[in-house]
Design an enzyme around this catalytic site. Structure first.
Site, PDB file in Angstrom:
ATOM      1  N   CYS A   1      41.246  31.209  31.546  1.00 43.70           N
ATOM      2  CA  CYS A   1      40.089  31.964  32.051  1.00 43.70           C
ATOM      3  C   CYS A   1      38.807  31.144  32.187  1.00 43.70           C
ATOM      4  O   CYS A   1      38.251  31.060  33.283  1.00 43.70           O
ATOM      5  CB  CYS A   1      39.835  33.174  31.157  1.00 43.70           C
ATOM      6  SG  CYS A   1      41.159  34.392  31.265  1.00 43.70           S
TER       7      CYS A   1
ATOM      8  N   PHE B   1      32.465  31.710  18.326  1.00 41.10           N
ATOM      9  CA  PHE B   1      32.347  30.728  19.422  1.00 41.10           C
ATOM     10  C   PHE B   1      31.334  29.636  19.119  1.00 41.10           C
ATOM     11  O   PHE B   1      30.690  29.102  20.010  1.00 41.10           O
ATOM     12  CB  PHE B   1      32.023  31.419  20.760  1.00 41.10           C
ATOM     13  CG  PHE B   1      33.238  32.042  21.378  1.00 41.10           C
ATOM     14  CD1 PHE B   1      33.781  33.193  20.843  1.00 41.10           C
ATOM     15  CD2 PHE B   1      33.869  31.468  22.473  1.00 41.10           C
ATOM     16  CE1 PHE B   1      34.933  33.763  21.366  1.00 41.10           C
ATOM     17  CE2 PHE B   1      35.019  32.036  23.011  1.00 41.10           C
ATOM     18  CZ  PHE B   1      35.547  33.188  22.454  1.00 41.10           C
ATOM     19  N   LEU B   2      31.193  29.343  17.837  1.00 40.35           N
ATOM     20  CA  LEU B   2      30.285  28.253  17.444  1.00 40.35           C
ATOM     21  C   LEU B   2      31.078  27.133  16.760  1.00 40.35           C
ATOM     22  O   LEU B   2      30.522  26.396  15.961  1.00 40.35           O
ATOM     23  CB  LEU B   2      29.205  28.766  16.484  1.00 40.35           C
ATOM     24  CG  LEU B   2      27.997  29.464  17.104  1.00 40.35           C
ATOM     25  CD1 LEU B   2      26.935  29.727  16.037  1.00 40.35           C
ATOM     26  CD2 LEU B   2      27.368  28.644  18.240  1.00 40.35           C
TER      27      LEU B   2
ATOM     28  N   VAL C   1      48.230  39.289  31.154  1.00 37.59           N
ATOM     29  CA  VAL C   1      47.402  40.502  31.135  1.00 37.59           C
ATOM     30  C   VAL C   1      48.202  41.741  31.535  1.00 37.59           C
ATOM     31  O   VAL C   1      48.159  42.763  30.851  1.00 37.59           O
ATOM     32  CB  VAL C   1      46.179  40.324  32.067  1.00 37.59           C
ATOM     33  CG1 VAL C   1      45.514  41.648  32.369  1.00 37.59           C
ATOM     34  CG2 VAL C   1      45.185  39.395  31.407  1.00 37.59           C
TER      35      VAL C   1
ATOM     36  N   GLU D   1      44.310  35.941  24.558  1.00 36.65           N
ATOM     37  CA  GLU D   1      45.696  35.581  24.275  1.00 36.65           C
ATOM     38  C   GLU D   1      45.801  35.213  22.805  1.00 36.65           C
ATOM     39  O   GLU D   1      44.896  34.617  22.236  1.00 36.65           O
ATOM     40  CB  GLU D   1      46.121  34.399  25.147  1.00 36.65           C
ATOM     41  CG  GLU D   1      46.328  34.812  26.590  1.00 36.65           C
ATOM     42  CD  GLU D   1      46.582  33.634  27.512  1.00 36.65           C
ATOM     43  OE1 GLU D   1      47.006  32.574  27.047  1.00 36.65           O
ATOM     44  OE2 GLU D   1      46.325  33.790  28.719  1.00 36.65           O
TER      45      GLU D   1
END
Ligand SMILES: NC(=O)c1ccc[n+]([C@@H]2O[C@H](COP(=O)([O-])OP(=O)(O)OC[C@H]3O[C@@H](n4cnc5c(N)ncnc54)[C@H](O)[C@@H]3O)[C@@H](O)[C@H]2O)c1
Length: 441
Positions: free
Chosen positions: A263, A252-253, A11, A155
Site C-alpha cells: 500500500c 509508526f515511530l 483485502v 496485513e
C-alpha cells in the site's frame, strides 16, 4: 444480505470472509482459477493469521463460497464489492484502474434489481463517478448506486482490524445506498464501531490522506534516526519520548529500513500523481517518497560499511524477507532492494523467513533458502535482520555469534542493542538511529 466480493486477494478474501461471519451470504469471485480452486479445496492462498479457521467455519455454515463465475455471483446480490488490485501504473506513478474498470463493466452486465456497487479498492478521487459512468453506459437499464468504502486493515492483523475497526468510511450519494451499507455493517455498528458517512470524493481522499500521513510518520522517524546516528542520540529513546505526547502518539515511530508493502509505496506515488494532475504538487508526499528511497539505500551502505566494504565471497544470513511480520506478502519489501544489492556486490546470501519462501523464491533469485536462523548463521560473515518476525525477537545471540565465521550483525529493526551484541560475543553491531558497536573501538 447477499453480497458478491470481486477480487479474492488480501483485502477481498478477508473482507468477504468477515462479512460472511457477520451472517451475510457471501460469494467471493476471482478471475484466477488457481486461487478459487485452492479455496474450494479448503486451502488458503495467502498467509493471514486466523483466516483458515474463519473460512472453514463460514463455508461449513453455508454462508461463504468461491467462484470464477462473476455474473452468477452478482446476479441477485444487494451489494457488489470491487476489491481488485490498483497497482502503480507503469511509467507515470498513477494508480492503474484497468482492473477496477474491467470489473465494473462485467458487473454492469450481471446486475439484477437494485444493487449497490461498492469500491473497496484504494482508488483516486473521482474513480467512483467513473465506475458509475462505466456501469450506466454498459447497462443503461441497471438500477444501482455506487459507494466508496476504503479498507484500512493491516496485513498480519487483518481479521482483528476488520472486526474491530477504528472507523468505517462510507462514501455515498443518497440515503438508499447509505442504508444498504449500514445494513452490511450493522454488526459492527451495534458494537459502537463508528461509521463515518461522507460524499464519494471525501471517502476516496480519506484513504490516500491516511496512508500518506502514516508513510510520512515512518519516514520522519527514519530521517530523525539518520540524524541520531550523526549526533550520538538513540532513536529508541527519542521515539519513546516523542510518542508519549498524546498529539503525536507512539505508533509508526519505529525506525527501520524504510516502508514497503502493498500500500504505502503505491499510494504515496498515486497521491503525488493526483496532486500533479490537479496543478497542486503534494510536496510533503513527494519528499517522503524520496527520503524513503534514500533510507533503503542507506541500509545497503550500513551493511557494506559493517563489512568494511568487502562483500565479495562473503556469506550473509538474512532473517526476514516479507515486508513485515505475519504476512507472506513480498510487495515492495525492503529485502527486494537490499538482497539483490548484496548479491550484486558478490555476497552469498542465505535467507530465513517463516512465510516468505512461496512468494520470495521467484523474486529473489540466487539466494539459498534455509529454515533456521542458527543453521543460516553457521560460518556466515554477517547476519542481517530485515523483518521482525517473533521468532527473530528472542534469538540466542551467544549461540549465533559462536557459529559465525565473523560475528557481525546488522539489526535493521532495532530488536537488540549494542550491549546485547557485545555481551554475546559479536564483534560488530549496527542498527538504525543508534551508535554502532565495533569490538576494539
Ligand atoms: N493489502 C492490503 O493490506 C490493503 C489494505 C487496504 C486497501 N488495499 C487495497 O485493496 C485493493 C486490493 O488489494 P489486495 O492487496 O487485496 O490485492 P491482491 O492483488 O492481493 O488481490 C486482487 C485480486 O483481484 C483479482 N482480480 C482482478 N481483476 C478481477 C476481476 N475482474 N474479477 C475477479 N477478480 C479479479 C486478482 O486475481 C487478485 O486475486 C487495492 O486497491 C489495495 O490498494 C489493500
Amino acid at each position: 444480505m447477499k453480497i458478491a466480493m470481486i477480487g479474492t486477494g488480501y483485502v477481498g478474501l478477508v473482507s468477504g470472509v468477515c462479512f460472511s461471519d457477520f451472517g451475510h451470504d457471501v460469494v467471493c469471485v476471482d478471475k484466477n482459477p488457481e486461487k478459487i480452486a485452492m479455496l474450494e479445496r479448503g486451502e488458503v492462498p495467502i498467509f493471514e493469521p486466523g483466516l483458515d479457521a474463519l473460512i472453514e467455519k463460514n463455508v461449513a455454515a453455508g454462508r461463504l463460497s468461491f467462484t470464477t463465475d462473476l455474473p452468477a455471483a452478482v446476479d441477485g446480490a444487494e451489494a457488489v464489492f470491487i476489491a481488485v488490485g490498483t497497482p502503480t501504473r507503469r511509467g507515470d506513478g498513477h494508480a492503474d484502474l484497468s482492473y477496477v474498470m474491467a470489473a465494473a463493466e462485467e458487473i454492469a452486465h450481471a446486475i439484477t434489481g437494485y444493487t449497490v456497487v461498492v469500491t473497496k479498492s484504494t482508488v483516486p478521487v473521482g474513480t467512483n463517478r467513473q465506475v458509475e459512468e462505466v456501469i450506466a453506459k454498459a447497462n443503461p437499464q441497471a438500477e444501482f448506486d455506487v459507494a466508496s468504502n476504503p479498507e484500512f486493515l493491516r496485513e498480519g492483523a487483518a481479521i482483528e482490524d476488520f472486526m474491530k475497526p477504528d472507523r468505517i468510511i462510507v462514501g455515498v450519494q443518497n440515503d438508499r445506498a447509505a442504508q444498504v451499507m449500514a445494513d452490511i455493517y450493522r454488526p459492527l455498528y451495534l458494537r459502537e464501531f463508528p461509521i463515518i458517512t461522507t460524499d464519494l470524493e471525501s471517502a476516496e481522499m480519506i484513504k490516500y490522506a491516511a496512508n500518506a500521513f502514516l508513510a510520512t510518520k515512518i519516514t520522519f522517524i527514519n530521517e530523525i534516526a539518520a540524524l541520531c546516528e550523526r549526533v550520538g542520540a538513540d532513536i529508541k529513546q527519542v521515539s519513546k519520548g516523542m510518542g508519549r505526547d498524546g498529539r503525536i502518539g507512539n505508533k509508526f515511530l519505529h525506525a527501520g529500513p524504510g516502508y514497503g508493502g502493498s500500500c504505502f509505496p503505491k499510494d504515496t506515488k498515486a497521491l503525488a500523481r493526483i496532486g500533479q494532475d490537479h496543478g497542486l504538487p503534494m510536496q510533503i508526499t513527494e519528499t517522503v517518497i524520496k527520503v524513503n528511497d534514500e533510507t533503503r539505500r542507506r541500509m545497503i551502505e550500513k551493511i557494506t560499511d559493517m563489512m568494511d566494504g568487502h562483500l565479495a565471497g562473503k556469506t550473509v544470513a538474512v532473517l526476514g524477507v516479507t515486508f513485515k511480520p505475519n504476512t507472506d506478502d513480498m510487495r515492495e519489501a525492503p529485502s527486494l532492494t537490499v538482497i539483490p544489492a548484496l548479491i550484486g556486490a558478490g555476497a552469498r546470501v542465505r535467507v530465513v523467513d517463516p512465510q516468505g519462501r512461496r512468494e520470495g523464491e521467484a523474486l529473489l533469485p540466487g539466494v539459498h533458502w534455509m529454515d533456521d536462523a542458527y543453521k543460516a548463521a553457521q560460518n556466515a560473515d554477517a547476519l542481517v535482520i530485515l523483518t521482525e518476525w517473533n521468532e527473530f525477537r528472542a534469538l540466542d545471540l551467544k549461540r549465533l555469534a559462536k557459529r559465525m565465521a565473523f560475528p557481525a550483525m546488522a539489526d535493521l529493526r532495532n530488536i537488540y542493542s549494542a550491549q546485547d551484541a557485545r555481551r554475546a560475543g559479536f564483534a560488530r553491531y549496527v542498527s538504525v538511529g543508534r551508535s554502532d558497536y565495533r569490538a576494539g573501538d
